[in-house]
Write a protein that holds these residues in place. Sequence first.
Motif, PDB file in Angstrom:
ATOM      1  N   UNK A   1      60.458  47.203  36.165  1.00 58.12           N
ATOM      2  CA  UNK A   1      61.730  47.925  36.305  1.00 58.12           C
ATOM      3  C   UNK A   1      62.308  48.253  34.931  1.00 58.12           C
TER       4      UNK A   1
ATOM      5  N   UNK B   1      62.587  52.045  33.470  1.00 61.69           N
ATOM      6  CA  UNK B   1      63.916  52.594  33.186  1.00 61.69           C
ATOM      7  C   UNK B   1      64.012  53.074  31.743  1.00 61.69           C
TER       8      UNK B   1
ATOM      9  N   UNK C   1      55.912  48.690  42.928  1.00 62.95           N
ATOM     10  CA  UNK C   1      56.271  49.896  42.182  1.00 62.95           C
ATOM     11  C   UNK C   1      57.053  50.862  43.065  1.00 62.95           C
ATOM     12  N   UNK C   2      56.562  51.069  44.282  1.00 68.18           N
ATOM     13  CA  UNK C   2      57.226  51.996  45.206  1.00 68.18           C
ATOM     14  C   UNK C   2      58.634  51.502  45.538  1.00 68.18           C
TER      15      UNK C   2
ATOM     16  N   UNK D   1      60.649  49.523  43.806  1.00 67.30           N
ATOM     17  CA  UNK D   1      61.564  49.628  42.667  1.00 67.30           C
ATOM     18  C   UNK D   1      61.934  51.089  42.423  1.00 67.30           C
ATOM     19  N   UNK D   2      60.958  51.986  42.513  1.00 61.96           N
ATOM     20  CA  UNK D   2      61.241  53.411  42.285  1.00 61.96           C
ATOM     21  C   UNK D   2      62.226  53.925  43.331  1.00 61.96           C
ATOM     22  N   UNK D   3      62.037  53.460  44.565  1.00 57.66           N
ATOM     23  CA  UNK D   3      62.943  53.879  45.645  1.00 57.66           C
ATOM     24  C   UNK D   3      64.369  53.406  45.342  1.00 57.66           C
ATOM     25  N   UNK D   4      64.479  52.172  44.893  1.00 58.78           N
ATOM     26  CA  UNK D   4      65.786  51.594  44.595  1.00 58.78           C
ATOM     27  C   UNK D   4      66.455  52.342  43.438  1.00 58.78           C
ATOM     28  N   UNK D   5      65.665  52.686  42.413  1.00 61.42           N
ATOM     29  CA  UNK D   5      66.219  53.423  41.279  1.00 61.42           C
ATOM     30  C   UNK D   5      66.695  54.798  41.725  1.00 61.42           C
ATOM     31  N   UNK D   6      65.918  55.450  42.590  1.00 64.35           N
ATOM     32  CA  UNK D   6      66.315  56.766  43.093  1.00 64.35           C
ATOM     33  C   UNK D   6      67.628  56.652  43.869  1.00 64.35           C
ATOM     34  N   UNK D   7      67.780  55.574  44.638  1.00 69.72           N
ATOM     35  CA  UNK D   7      69.042  55.378  45.379  1.00 69.72           C
ATOM     36  C   UNK D   7      70.205  55.219  44.425  1.00 69.72           C
ATOM     37  N   UNK D   8      70.007  54.423  43.356  1.00 73.14           N
ATOM     38  CA  UNK D   8      71.097  54.199  42.398  1.00 73.14           C
ATOM     39  C   UNK D   8      71.442  55.505  41.692  1.00 73.14           C
ATOM     40  N   UNK D   9      70.424  56.281  41.320  1.00 74.93           N
ATOM     41  CA  UNK D   9      70.684  57.517  40.580  1.00 74.93           C
ATOM     42  C   UNK D   9      71.343  58.582  41.453  1.00 74.93           C
ATOM     43  N   UNK D  10      71.150  58.477  42.762  1.00 77.41           N
ATOM     44  CA  UNK D  10      71.753  59.507  43.608  1.00 77.41           C
ATOM     45  C   UNK D  10      73.171  59.189  44.043  1.00 77.41           C
ATOM     46  N   UNK D  11      73.651  57.998  43.691  1.00 74.92           N
ATOM     47  CA  UNK D  11      75.047  57.678  44.063  1.00 74.92           C
ATOM     48  C   UNK D  11      76.016  58.218  42.996  1.00 74.92           C
TER      49      UNK D  11
ATOM     50  N   UNK E   1      58.335  60.069  45.020  1.00 73.90           N
ATOM     51  CA  UNK E   1      59.448  59.429  44.322  1.00 73.90           C
ATOM     52  C   UNK E   1      59.543  59.926  42.884  1.00 73.90           C
TER      53      UNK E   1
ATOM     54  N   UNK F   1      61.262  63.210  43.045  1.00 71.35           N
ATOM     55  CA  UNK F   1      62.692  63.011  43.334  1.00 71.35           C
ATOM     56  C   UNK F   1      63.427  62.515  42.093  1.00 71.35           C
ATOM     57  N   UNK F   2      62.824  61.586  41.388  1.00 75.24           N
ATOM     58  CA  UNK F   2      63.464  61.044  40.187  1.00 75.24           C
ATOM     59  C   UNK F   2      63.598  62.117  39.114  1.00 75.24           C
TER      60      UNK F   2
ATOM     61  N   UNK G   1      66.462  64.237  40.061  1.00 76.90           N
ATOM     62  CA  UNK G   1      67.731  63.542  39.847  1.00 76.90           C
ATOM     63  C   UNK G   1      68.096  63.524  38.373  1.00 76.90           C
TER      64      UNK G   1
ATOM     65  N   UNK H   1      73.766  55.987  34.744  1.00 78.01           N
ATOM     66  CA  UNK H   1      73.164  55.376  35.934  1.00 78.01           C
ATOM     67  C   UNK H   1      71.939  54.556  35.561  1.00 78.01           C
ATOM     68  N   UNK H   2      71.209  55.041  34.572  1.00 75.91           N
ATOM     69  CA  UNK H   2      70.032  54.297  34.135  1.00 75.91           C
ATOM     70  C   UNK H   2      70.445  52.979  33.500  1.00 75.91           C
TER      71      UNK H   2
END
Lengths: 165, 92
Positions: free
Chosen positions: A21, A25, A152-153, A155-165, B66, B69-70, B73, B83-84
Amino acid sequence: MNPKRFSSSTRPSTTVKSRFACGFLRALWRINRQRRTSTSASSREICRRYLRVKVAADVSMASAVGSRRAWSRAILLRKLRNQGQNGTVRVRRMSNIPRMRKRNICGNKCTEEVAGTCQAEQLRKLVPGGEEMDMCNLLGETAHYIECLTTQVNVMRRIAEILST
Amino acid sequence: MSSRRSRTRQPGCSRISDDQINDLVSKLQQLLPEIRDRRSDKVSAANVLQETCNYIRSLHKEVDGLSERLSELLASTDTAQAAIIRSLLVHK
């Protein structure tokens, strides 16, 4: 001695997940910083950025695992070779890192039956470095590779959720 | 007298036994959601390998999706850097 860069023994006790992670990042940070300096928003640039994110994810996971697994070594070596071709980084000699050599499969029927199938060949192509492994190592590496890919999937999903908020 | 250098450094893999293969195949079986949910003991090794290949392909597709998508974003938001940083703190 293994290069410190790939040695996990000098790291504090952190999980593969947290190391991945953090590494991923940081890579996203660098990609984003370069995006802000670049003025073009062409589709080619977008495609390049997507590929950079994808490569960053794979390399970050391989770095988090370190050199103790053949699949992670294969990804890291591929990255070094690609960078060497671009002329940005000198390729280090990886002679200290043990290589998986093709071994003769000591015959028993079950091994030969499994090893000779086209499914085994497909698997060799899907697992990084799989084409140089014998069946025993391939199955072990596959199990570990799947665990890490799943992490990996997630963590990437979680990061995408955080970035989209 | 010729001294033969052992090609294998891992004693466990110098001879691949049925048990080792079965053990590894059952380990893979535990990881694959498709087969794990069926709870069948009679899944052939070839079947497990096929499901493994399918599962790895689906994971690769998820990573591709993903990554796309990233990258979108990152492109769309001005506060991506903040956010990072937030994510870094969460994941440490």
